[in-house]
Structures are given as C-alpha cells and as structure tokens.
Design a protein around this motif. Structure first.
Motif, PDB file in Angstrom:
ATOM      1  N   PRO A  93      -0.667  -5.582 -19.217  1.00 33.67           N
ATOM      2  CA  PRO A  93      -1.562  -6.170 -18.217  1.00 33.67           C
ATOM      3  C   PRO A  93      -2.961  -5.557 -18.298  1.00 33.67           C
ATOM      4  CG  PRO A  93       0.489  -5.439 -17.200  1.00 33.67           C
ATOM      5  CD  PRO A  93       0.477  -4.916 -18.606  1.00 33.67           C
ATOM      6  N   ALA A  94      -3.957  -6.364 -17.967  1.00 32.48           N
ATOM      7  CA  ALA A  94      -5.347  -5.900 -17.934  1.00 32.48           C
ATOM      8  C   ALA A  94      -5.755  -5.685 -16.480  1.00 32.48           C
ATOM      9  CB  ALA A  94      -6.254  -6.941 -18.577  1.00 32.48           C
ATOM     10  N   PRO A  95      -6.492  -4.592 -16.203  1.00 36.52           N
ATOM     11  CA  PRO A  95      -6.972  -4.390 -14.834  1.00 36.52           C
ATOM     12  C   PRO A  95      -8.126  -5.354 -14.539  1.00 36.52           C
ATOM     13  CG  PRO A  95      -7.720  -2.612 -16.257  1.00 36.52           C
ATOM     14  CD  PRO A  95      -6.843  -3.498 -17.095  1.00 36.52           C
ATOM     15  N   VAL A  96      -8.015  -6.065 -13.431  1.00 38.55           N
ATOM     16  CA  VAL A  96      -9.045  -7.006 -13.010  1.00 38.55           C
ATOM     17  C   VAL A  96      -9.511  -6.582 -11.619  1.00 38.55           C
ATOM     18  CG1 VAL A  96      -9.499  -9.413 -12.378  1.00 38.55           C
ATOM     19  CG2 VAL A  96      -8.091  -8.890 -14.371  1.00 38.55           C
ATOM     20  N   PRO A  97     -10.816  -6.366 -11.447  1.00 40.94           N
ATOM     21  CA  PRO A  97     -11.310  -5.954 -10.129  1.00 40.94           C
ATOM     22  C   PRO A  97     -11.165  -7.078  -9.099  1.00 40.94           C
ATOM     23  CG  PRO A  97     -13.115  -6.018 -11.734  1.00 40.94           C
ATOM     24  CD  PRO A  97     -11.869  -6.418 -12.438  1.00 40.94           C
ATOM     25  N   ALA A  98     -10.867  -6.688  -7.874  1.00 41.16           N
ATOM     26  CA  ALA A  98     -10.779  -7.643  -6.764  1.00 41.16           C
ATOM     27  C   ALA A  98     -12.200  -8.053  -6.402  1.00 41.16           C
ATOM     28  CB  ALA A  98     -10.068  -7.011  -5.576  1.00 41.16           C
ATOM     29  N   ARG A  99     -12.527  -9.306  -6.647  1.00 36.76           N
ATOM     30  CA  ARG A  99     -13.897  -9.786  -6.428  1.00 36.76           C
ATOM     31  C   ARG A  99     -13.973 -10.891  -5.390  1.00 36.76           C
ATOM     32  NH1 ARG A  99     -15.334  -9.705 -12.698  1.00 36.76           N
ATOM     33  NH2 ARG A  99     -15.889  -7.517 -12.842  1.00 36.76           N
ATOM     34  N   ALA A 100     -12.953 -10.973  -4.530  1.00 35.06           N
ATOM     35  CA  ALA A 100     -12.965 -11.985  -3.472  1.00 35.06           C
ATOM     36  C   ALA A 100     -12.248 -11.434  -2.248  1.00 35.06           C
ATOM     37  CB  ALA A 100     -12.285 -13.266  -3.935  1.00 35.06           C
ATOM     38  N   ASP A 101     -12.693 -11.869  -1.097  1.00 36.02           N
ATOM     39  CA  ASP A 101     -12.008 -11.569   0.155  1.00 36.02           C
ATOM     40  C   ASP A 101     -11.193 -12.793   0.529  1.00 36.02           C
ATOM     41  OD1 ASP A 101     -13.186  -9.044   0.275  1.00 36.02           O
ATOM     42  OD2 ASP A 101     -14.963  -9.850   1.256  1.00 36.02           O
ATOM     43  N   LEU A 102     -10.019 -12.571   1.088  1.00 36.58           N
ATOM     44  CA  LEU A 102      -9.052 -13.647   1.296  1.00 36.58           C
ATOM     45  C   LEU A 102      -8.792 -13.897   2.773  1.00 36.58           C
ATOM     46  CD1 LEU A 102      -6.480 -12.390  -1.367  1.00 36.58           C
ATOM     47  CD2 LEU A 102      -8.395 -13.950  -1.714  1.00 36.58           C
ATOM     48  N   VAL A 103      -8.485 -15.140   3.107  1.00 42.24           N
ATOM     49  CA  VAL A 103      -8.113 -15.516   4.472  1.00 42.24           C
ATOM     50  C   VAL A 103      -6.718 -16.130   4.404  1.00 42.24           C
ATOM     51  CG1 VAL A 103      -8.671 -16.916   6.488  1.00 42.24           C
ATOM     52  CG2 VAL A 103     -10.517 -15.929   5.122  1.00 42.24           C
ATOM     53  N   PHE A 104      -5.824 -15.618   5.244  1.00 44.70           N
ATOM     54  CA  PHE A 104      -4.447 -16.097   5.304  1.00 44.70           C
ATOM     55  C   PHE A 104      -4.178 -16.712   6.671  1.00 44.70           C
ATOM     56  CE2 PHE A 104      -4.394 -12.828   2.090  1.00 44.70           C
ATOM     57  CZ  PHE A 104      -3.511 -13.299   1.138  1.00 44.70           C
ATOM     58  N   GLU A 105      -3.247 -17.666   6.683  1.00 43.71           N
ATOM     59  CA  GLU A 105      -2.801 -18.279   7.930  1.00 43.71           C
ATOM     60  C   GLU A 105      -1.280 -18.228   7.951  1.00 43.71           C
ATOM     61  OE1 GLU A 105      -4.659 -21.912   9.946  1.00 43.71           O
ATOM     62  OE2 GLU A 105      -2.951 -22.738   8.821  1.00 43.71           O
ATOM     63  N   LYS A 106      -0.731 -17.983   9.121  1.00 42.72           N
ATOM     64  CA  LYS A 106       0.719 -17.927   9.244  1.00 42.72           C
ATOM     65  C   LYS A 106       1.243 -19.340   9.459  1.00 42.72           C
ATOM     66  CE  LYS A 106       3.975 -14.634  10.726  1.00 42.72           C
ATOM     67  NZ  LYS A 106       4.226 -13.485  11.556  1.00 42.72           N
ATOM     68  N   ARG A 107       2.089 -19.792   8.515  1.00 42.22           N
ATOM     69  CA  ARG A 107       2.705 -21.117   8.583  1.00 42.22           C
ATOM     70  C   ARG A 107       4.195 -20.958   8.354  1.00 42.22           C
ATOM     71  NH1 ARG A 107      -1.527 -24.382   4.739  1.00 42.22           N
ATOM     72  NH2 ARG A 107      -3.346 -24.123   6.083  1.00 42.22           N
ATOM     73  N   ALA A 108       4.967 -21.483   9.284  1.00 43.09           N
ATOM     74  CA  ALA A 108       6.436 -21.400   9.208  1.00 43.09           C
ATOM     75  C   ALA A 108       6.900 -19.968   8.950  1.00 43.09           C
ATOM     76  CB  ALA A 108       6.964 -22.349   8.132  1.00 43.09           C
ATOM     77  N   GLY A 109       6.241 -19.015   9.603  1.00 53.75           N
ATOM     78  CA  GLY A 109       6.629 -17.616   9.507  1.00 53.75           C
ATOM     79  C   GLY A 109       6.160 -16.900   8.254  1.00 53.75           C
TER      80      GLY A 109
END
Length: 120
Positions: A93-109
């Motif tokens: 595996p190659a290391p890839v920097p985290a370049r985005a911020d994420l938004v999650f929503e709770k659906r069906a638990g």
C-alpha cells in the motif's frame, strides 16, 4: 461484593462505549468513507479504483453538525492500494495524505458518507 463492583464497572464501560459510538463514526468508518471519496474523485496515478488497507496514521476530529449528522476534520495518512483493469498496481500500500474533510449522516443506524470538502 467484589463481583457487584466488577459488574457495575463493566456496565459503566459498556455504556461509555455505546455513547461514544453514537456520537459519530468509528475510525474504520471514516477510512471507508474516505475510500468512497477517493473512488469518486480518483487521481489518475492511483488507478481506476482504490481500496484503503490501513488507517493507523489517520486522525479525525468528528463533531455533530446537525441532527444525525457529524462533520469530521481529517488529517494524517491512509494506506491505499490502486487497481487498474482488475490488477493491483503495487505490491505494498502507498501512504496517501487525507486531503478532504468528511460529513456523515446516520441512516438506518449506520454512518453514511454524504459529503466531502477538499482541503485548500
């Protein structure tokens, strides 16, 4: 008496784990959400498709951003394998920097990725 204290301690730890899990996605869920983001916004050098194989160096600060929503500011790196035509491009595996911020929503638990914002 000792058994009662041990049982109470286990119950408290269990409740703390449940309340923490309800606050936002686990680090694995954040990594898998990032995998979805990478596949939707794929960089040519990573291949046609990627899989996240490790997230030990990934960090995410997730905070509620609305009812049943949480925004995660990410940092660190993910270990990613790229695939082209069904073939793995690299052995390791190659290391890839985290370049985005994420938004999650709770659906069906479950926490589901609903949005990502590329970092400037």
């Amino acid at each position: 008496m000792k058994r009662g204290m041990v049982a109470a301690g286990v119950a408290i730890v269990g409740l703390a784990a449940c309340s923490k899990a309800d606050q936002g996605p686990s680090m694995e869920q954040v990594a898998k959400g990032y995998e979805q983001y990478l596949n939707a916004n794929l960089l040519a050098e990573l291949g046609q498709r990627v899989e996240v194989r490790g997230w030990g160096d990934l960090n995410a600060d997730c905070n509620p951003s609305g009812p049943e929503r949480t925004a995660c500011v990410t940092g660190g790196t993910l270990d990613v394998i790229g695939f082209q035509g069904g073939r793995q491009l690299r052995e390791a595996p190659a290391p890839v920097p985290a370049r985005a911020d994420l938004v999650f929503e709770k659906r069906a638990g479950q926490w589901v990725l609903i949005d990502a914002q590329k970092k400037p």
